[in-house]
Design an enzyme around this catalytic site. Sequence first.
Site, PDB file in Angstrom:
ATOM      1  N   ASP A   7      53.503  33.017 -51.617  1.00  0.00           N
ATOM      2  CA  ASP A   7      52.671  32.738 -52.773  1.00  0.00           C
ATOM      3  C   ASP A   7      51.275  32.430 -52.232  1.00  0.00           C
ATOM      4  O   ASP A   7      51.104  32.154 -51.041  1.00  0.00           O
ATOM      5  CB  ASP A   7      53.250  31.540 -53.535  1.00  0.00           C
ATOM      6  CG  ASP A   7      52.417  31.160 -54.741  1.00  0.00           C
ATOM      7  OD1 ASP A   7      51.849  32.050 -55.384  1.00  0.00           O
ATOM      8  OD2 ASP A   7      52.337  29.956 -55.037  1.00  0.00           O
ATOM      9  N   ASP A   9      48.493  30.348 -54.253  1.00  0.00           N
ATOM     10  CA  ASP A   9      48.039  29.021 -54.670  1.00  0.00           C
ATOM     11  C   ASP A   9      49.001  27.933 -54.211  1.00  0.00           C
ATOM     12  O   ASP A   9      50.180  27.943 -54.565  1.00  0.00           O
ATOM     13  CB  ASP A   9      47.894  28.951 -56.196  1.00  0.00           C
ATOM     14  CG  ASP A   9      46.811  29.893 -56.708  1.00  0.00           C
ATOM     15  OD1 ASP A   9      45.874  30.143 -55.947  1.00  0.00           O
ATOM     16  OD2 ASP A   9      46.911  30.362 -57.848  1.00  0.00           O
TER      17      ASP A   9
END
Length: 216
Positions: A7, A9
């Site tokens: 991922d 963020d």
Amino acid sequence: MKAFIFDLDGVITDSAEYHYLAWRALGEELSIPFDREFNETLKGVSRTESLERILRLGGREKDFSTEEKERLATKKNEHYVSLIKNITPDDVLPGIEAFLSELKQAGYKIGMASASKNALMVTRQLGLLDAFDHIVDAATVAQSKPHPEVFLKAAEALGVEPKACIGVEDAVAGVEAIHAAGMFAVGIGDPAVLTEANIVFTDTTGLTLDNVLTHI
């Protein structure tokens, strides 16, 4: 295991703070105040679904047409983009660059599966574009996390079976997406929150190849 899929963020950089600031500003404009605890429920969730959750919180989900909601989501994103223009390589989270280098030297494929439509821009500003073999962001998928589509697309682009992939996430929705894709889930954050992850590190400094592989 042949690939790691990250991922963006909260894992590669903490742009999650900029999302919070932009959503909070929009919420205040709509007279829907919310705190950081509520903001946790937006992590890993698409822009459209995040807006819906904020509107439901304020009891205003029926006050806007689809077009108006699109304008609100766009306004939030424009604010977010203005904030992240300040991101530099100094904003890469601790240990991430070393871990990416370790994976590349060990021959692993490296992908990104982000809920952000700005993933390419942010990764470029961080100076990490060359570290990833492929990046899948929200602009290229129909279903948002916890649906596994973004992770499955990343695995397909890397040419690796999902069962041979390790996903790295900081959000509950992201961990659910990793498992739904049939992958091994590494969580970054609070073990009491990321209870479904196969292994959890409280922060990115714990990410080393040995630390991960000893738990598989």
